[in-house]
Design a protein around this motif. Structure first.
Motif, PDB file in Angstrom:
ATOM      1  N   ALA A 186      35.301  41.812  41.055  1.00 57.26           N
ATOM      2  CA  ALA A 186      36.407  41.358  40.017  1.00 57.26           C
ATOM      3  C   ALA A 186      35.852  39.626  39.945  1.00 57.26           C
ATOM      4  CB  ALA A 186      38.032  41.146  40.239  1.00 57.26           C
ATOM      5  N   PHE A 192      38.079  37.060  37.643  1.00 58.49           N
ATOM      6  CA  PHE A 192      39.404  36.608  38.588  1.00 58.49           C
ATOM      7  C   PHE A 192      39.634  36.364  40.228  1.00 58.49           C
ATOM      8  CE2 PHE A 192      43.223  38.330  40.502  1.00 58.49           C
ATOM      9  CZ  PHE A 192      44.528  38.444  39.775  1.00 58.49           C
ATOM     10  N   TYR A 223      37.568  47.257  42.528  1.00 60.51           N
ATOM     11  CA  TYR A 223      39.526  47.484  41.963  1.00 60.51           C
ATOM     12  C   TYR A 223      38.049  48.749  41.883  1.00 60.51           C
ATOM     13  CZ  TYR A 223      37.424  45.725  37.329  1.00 60.51           C
ATOM     14  OH  TYR A 223      37.424  45.309  36.040  1.00 60.51           O
ATOM     15  N   LYS A 248      46.880  37.336  33.236  1.00 62.68           N
ATOM     16  CA  LYS A 248      45.764  35.999  34.456  1.00 62.68           C
ATOM     17  C   LYS A 248      44.420  37.613  33.632  1.00 62.68           C
ATOM     18  CE  LYS A 248      48.108  32.810  36.708  1.00 62.68           C
ATOM     19  NZ  LYS A 248      49.773  32.445  37.947  1.00 62.68           N
ATOM     20  N   TRP A 249      45.227  38.956  34.558  1.00 63.46           N
ATOM     21  CA  TRP A 249      44.116  39.522  34.465  1.00 63.46           C
ATOM     22  C   TRP A 249      42.932  39.739  33.565  1.00 63.46           C
ATOM     23  CZ3 TRP A 249      41.569  42.273  38.689  1.00 63.46           C
ATOM     24  CH2 TRP A 249      40.523  42.834  38.816  1.00 63.46           C
ATOM     25  N   GLU A 251      39.246  39.173  33.362  1.00 65.01           N
ATOM     26  CA  GLU A 251      38.616  40.191  33.563  1.00 65.01           C
ATOM     27  C   GLU A 251      38.005  41.413  32.256  1.00 65.01           C
ATOM     28  OE1 GLU A 251      36.275  41.153  36.515  1.00 65.01           O
ATOM     29  OE2 GLU A 251      36.672  39.565  37.447  1.00 65.01           O
ATOM     30  N   ASP A 297      49.370  46.291  36.895  1.00 62.46           N
ATOM     31  CA  ASP A 297      50.724  45.135  37.140  1.00 62.46           C
ATOM     32  C   ASP A 297      51.062  45.394  38.586  1.00 62.46           C
ATOM     33  OD1 ASP A 297      49.632  44.558  34.711  1.00 62.46           O
ATOM     34  OD2 ASP A 297      51.585  44.593  33.580  1.00 62.46           O
ATOM     35  N   ILE A 346      48.430  43.744  41.403  1.00 63.75           N
ATOM     36  CA  ILE A 346      47.736  43.028  41.032  1.00 63.75           C
ATOM     37  C   ILE A 346      48.388  42.109  41.661  1.00 63.75           C
ATOM     38  CG2 ILE A 346      46.293  41.302  39.011  1.00 63.75           C
ATOM     39  CD1 ILE A 346      46.153  43.726  37.591  1.00 63.75           C
ATOM     40  N   TRP A 393      43.449  50.723  39.880  1.00 61.69           N
ATOM     41  CA  TRP A 393      43.171  50.002  38.659  1.00 61.69           C
ATOM     42  C   TRP A 393      43.668  51.279  38.357  1.00 61.69           C
ATOM     43  CZ3 TRP A 393      42.473  49.275  33.429  1.00 61.69           C
ATOM     44  CH2 TRP A 393      42.807  48.232  32.733  1.00 61.69           C
TER      45      TRP A 393
END
Lengths: 453, 453
Positions: free
Chosen positions: A85, A88, A100, A371-372, A376, A385, A388, A411
C-alpha cells in the motif's frame, strides 16, 4: 516502477490447509456437552454437521489436503494478490512497509467463500442435499448461497429481519445465486411462528436466526446446518489466506514484524495469522494483533470461560473469550464483528500470549477506512476498517519510536454493499459506544455458572 | 489441475496504449464545428478539455507511452487476470473455450478507471484544479471521483436525478472518494435552476446533466470537463485491456476466433477489441462482435451519419452510428448502454466491416447473466450481461455447426451495485422493449439535416 502486487501462479497455490492444533504448546480445552458437562464426541454433532466435517473439526494432523473439488472453485478467484500500500504509506508518512492480502476479490466480496466452498463440498460428498444457515448482515449467507449453488445443494438462509429489510443487497446476492432467504423470525419454523404470534414486528436477532436454521434442518437426514466462523474447521479452511501470504512474502524476501486482522468470530483473522502464529511458536519474533470493536470487546475485556455460542443455548459449551451469550452489542456498522464470543482457537492463543488483542472505536475505524479508500482506491468493509485502524496505530508507533516496521494485514472484504455506513459517517451521524463496566461484571456472572476451561 | 487464470506480472504489463488511427485502412471523417460545418481544430475544444488530452484525441502515433504517474495508479488493480470460464463452458456443453478479462477487479468495479485515472493525470499535469462531469447510473462518475481524489483534483458530478434517488450506492461511492455529487437538474447552474423553476420534480436526463457539467466549468481557466466514453482518447486509454489480453492469450498459445464486448458508448468494447481489430486489418481471421441492446440498437439499426453527442447539441458533430441525439431509450437496467450514439472509431470500423454488431433483448441478457453468476460466481453488471448473451449465442452456433471455437470477451464490470435489476428479473418484473420502425425513420430525418460523413 515499484512492485505493488506479489502474485502467485496457480501452480504455486498451497495444496493443504494448516491445522494449528498440531503445533499448540498446550492442548485446548474440549467443547462440552451442555447436558452432561462431558467432552463432546463426534456423535453429539452428527445431527447438525456431516461426519466428514466433524472429523475435520477434531483432526490432529498438521496439514490437511485441499480436495480437488474445492481447489477447482478456489481457482475462480484464488490465489489473491498480496499488495503493497504505497499510497497509504505515503499518507501516513511513517517508516513502515504495509502489505495487505486482498480477499475482497472473491465473487462474494470477502474471505467467507474460502470456507463456504469447502463446507458445501464436504456436505455434497457426504450426500447432503440441503443446508440451512443463519446470517446477520449477510456476508456469510451470500457466500454459502454461492457455494451451495456450485455444488447443487439447496440453500436456506435465515437472515435477521432488521438486516433483511434495511440491507436488501446481500439478500439479493443470495437470491441471484439461487438460495432462499427468509426474514427471521419467519413462518418456516415453530420457533419463528411462535415469536411472530407474540410480536409480529419482531426485528429478529442472530440468536433467533440460529435457532430457526437448526430447527429447519433437524430430523431431515439429507439436511445439515452450516456455520461461517468460530469452529476449528472453519478456521482451518481460512488458513489458505495466510499460507498464500506467507509464500508471497517469502517471494520478495520480506517477513512481517506485525500481522493484523479484524476479529468478530475470528475466521478472517485466524485465516491470515495462524501460519505466522506457527512461526512464533517455533521461536520467530512476530507480533500478531487482533482488532476488535470497543463496543464488543470480547478478547480485550471479556472473561475466558466456557459459554454457549448462541443466545438460545443450543450449541455446545465452548472454551472462549465471551461477553456472555446474552450480550447484545451496540448497533455498530461492522455487523460481522458483533459477536459475543471468539473462536476457541483464537481465544486459546490469546491466553497463551501468542496473539494480542486491541480494540478500536467506530469513528476511528471509519476515519481509517476513508483514508484508505482515498489513497488505495478500494473501499473497505466496516469490519476491515478495524484492521486498518490497527495498521494506522502501528505506523504511528513506529514513527514515534523511529523504528522501521513491516506490517501485513488482511483486507478481509470490500464495503460496496455497506456504503450506507460510509454515508452515515461522512454526514456526522455515527457515534462511538462506551461499554459500561457493569456489562463485563454481568458477563463474568453468566459464565460463572459453567465449568472452567 | 486445469489452469483457470492467466496472470501477468507487473513487469509484463504493456507500457503503451494502442492508437488504431495509425492502422485504419481508410481515414476517419473528422468531427465538425456545428456552427461552421468545418473540421474541428484543437482550439475549438480548449475551453472544455486540457490541451494535452486534445492533442491525444488527434494523435496519429500508433503507440502512446503510458506516463509513470498513470501506471502507478493502474498497478493498484492491473494487470487484471484473463480467466477461462470452465464452469460456464460445462453448462453450455458446446465445443468452445471461453476466456474473459475480469475488469470488475478495479476499485470502482468496472473498466471505467482505466481512462478516469489517465484523464485526471493529464488534467493535473496541465494545471487543472477542478473537473466537472455528468453521470447516468454512476459508473463513470464514481470512477472519475476516485481518480480525481488520487491526483488532488476537485470533482463535481451531475447525476441524473432519477438515478440519484433510486440508486444511492454509486453516489455514496463518489462521496466516499471525496467528490461532490448533485442531482441534476441542480441549483448549481443556470440551466438547472431554469428547469427546476419550470418543473421542480424533473427526473433529469443525461442531456441536461451534460449541459450542467459544461456550464459548471466553462469560463473557469482552472476547470475542465471530462467524458467517460465515445472520444478517441478515452478508447485509447482503454486499450490497456486488450493489450493485456493479447499478451495473456499469447502466453498460453491461444488466439480467439471471436472477440466480444458489450457496447454503449463503445469504451469497454473498443478497449478489449481494438488490438485484435489491428490483427484483422493485417490479415488475421478473427470475428469482432459488439453486443448492444435491442431497445437501443445504435449500430444494428441506426444510420451512420454526423450527429450531436448530446441532446442539447453542445458537442461537435461526430461521425457515428446514431439513433438521433433526441432519442430517449427505454428504461432498461443496462444504464451504460442507453446512449443514442456510438464512438466514431467503433462506428467507422463497423462501416469498414472490421466489427460486426448484434443486438440482444433484456430478458436474454439477464438469463445469461444469472447462468454466469451461478456457475462462475461473479455477478455481472447488466451491461456485461449483453456480452455474455453474445457468448452464449456463439457457443450455441458452434454446437450446431460442430465447430471448435475460442471465445474471448470483456467482463466489463460486476453487478453488486445493480442487484435491484436482478431482483426485478428473478421476480418476473422485467420486459423486453420493441423499437418501432418509426423511431429509425425519425432518426434518419434528424441526421439528414447535417453533412454526410
Amino acid at each position: 516502477m515499484k512492485q505493488v502486487k506479489v502474485v502467485l501462479t496457480e501452480e504455486e497455490i498451497p495444496r493443504q490447509w494448516y491445522n494449528i492444533l498440531a503445533d499448540l504448546p498446550t492442548p485446548m480445552s474440549p467443547p462440552l456437552h451442555p447436558g452432561t458437562g462431558q467432552p463432546l464426541g463426534p456423535d453429539d454433532m452428527a445431527a447438525i454437521f456431516p461426519m466428514n466435517l466433524i472429523e475435520q473439526e477434531m483432526c490432529p494432523d498438521r496439514w490437511v489436503d485441499i480436495p480437488e473439488g474445492v481447489m477447482e472453485k478456489y481457482l475462480l478467484w484464488r490465489p489473491t494478490p498480496l499488495c503493497r500500500a504505497y499510497n497509504f504509506e505515503k499518507l501516513l508518512d511513517a517508516p513502515v512497509k504495509i502489505y495487505y492480502k486482498n480477499e475482497g476479490y472473491s465473487p462474494a466480496g470477502s474471505h467467507k467463500p474460502n470456507t463456504a466452498v469447502a463446507q458445501a463440498y464436504y456436505n455434497k460428498v457426504f450426500g447432503i442435499k440441503k443446508i440451512s444457515t443463519e446470517t446477520g448482515a449477510g456476508q456469510w449467507g451470500s457466500a454459502l448461497s454461492m457455494a451451495c449453488q456450485m455444488f447443487g445443494i439447496e440453500c436456506r438462509v435465515f437472515m435477521v429481519r432488521v438486516s433483511y429489510d434495511q440491507k436488501p443487497y446481500r439478500r439479493l446476492m443470495m437470491q441471484t445465486w439461487g438460495a432462499q432467504c427468509f426474514p427471521s423470525p419467519s413462518d418456516q419454523t415453530e420457533t419463528g411462528r411462535k415469536i411472530l404470534a407474540e410480536n409480529p414486528d419482531s426485528p429478529g436477532s442472530l440468536g433467533i436466526a440460529i435457532s430457526e436454521a437448526i430447527e429447519d434442518m433437524i430430523g431431515d437426514e439429507n439436511a445439515r446446518y452450516s456455520l461461517g466462523s468460530v469452529l476449528n474447521h472453519v478456521l482451518l479452511h481460512q488458513t489458505i489466506v495466510g499460507l498464500e501470504a506467507h509464500k508471497q512474502m517469502e517471494k520478495i524476501g520480506e517477513y512481517p514484524d506485525v500481522v493484523i486482522g479484524c476479529a468478530g468470530g475470528g475466521s478472517n483473522f485466524a485465516g491470515l495469522s495462524l501460519p505466522f502464529v506457527r512461526d512464533k511458536i517455533h521461536g520467530k519474533e512476530v507480533a500478531i494483533v487482533a482488532a476488535e470493536p470497543q463496543s464488543c470487546p470480547t478478547m480485550t475485556r471479556g472473561p475466558y470461560a466456557y459459554d454457549f455460542g448462541d443466545l438460545a443455548m443450543t450449541t455446545p459449551l465452548l472454551p472462549m473469550h465471551s461477553l456472555g451469550h446474552d450480550f447484545v452489542p451496540a448497533p455498530i456498522h461492522a455487523g460481522g464483528l458483533r459477536y459475543h464470543g471468539m473462536a476457541p482457537i483464537v481465544s486459546h492463543c490469546v491466553k497463551e500470549n501468542l496473539i494480542e488483542a486491541r480494540s478500536y472505536n467506530q469513528l476511528d475505524t471509519f476515519d481509517a477506512g476513508v483514508k484508505w479508500a482515498r489513497t488505495e482506491g478500494y473501499i473497505p468493509a466496516p469490519e476491515t476498517d478495524h484492521a486498518i485502524a490497527a495498521v494506522v496505530e502501528e505506523a504511528m508507533r513506529a514513527k514515534e519510536e523511529g523504528k522501521e516496521k513491516v506490517i501485513l494485514f488482511n483486507w478481509s472484504g470490500h464495503g460496496l454493499i455497506d456504503l450506507m455506513s460510509y454515508d452515515a459517517y461522512l454526514s456526522g451521524k455515527l457515534f462511538n459506544y462506551d461499554l459500561p463496566e457493569e456489562v463485563i461484571t454481568k458477563a463474568k456472572e453468566t459464565v460463572a455458572q459453567y465449568p472452567k476451561p
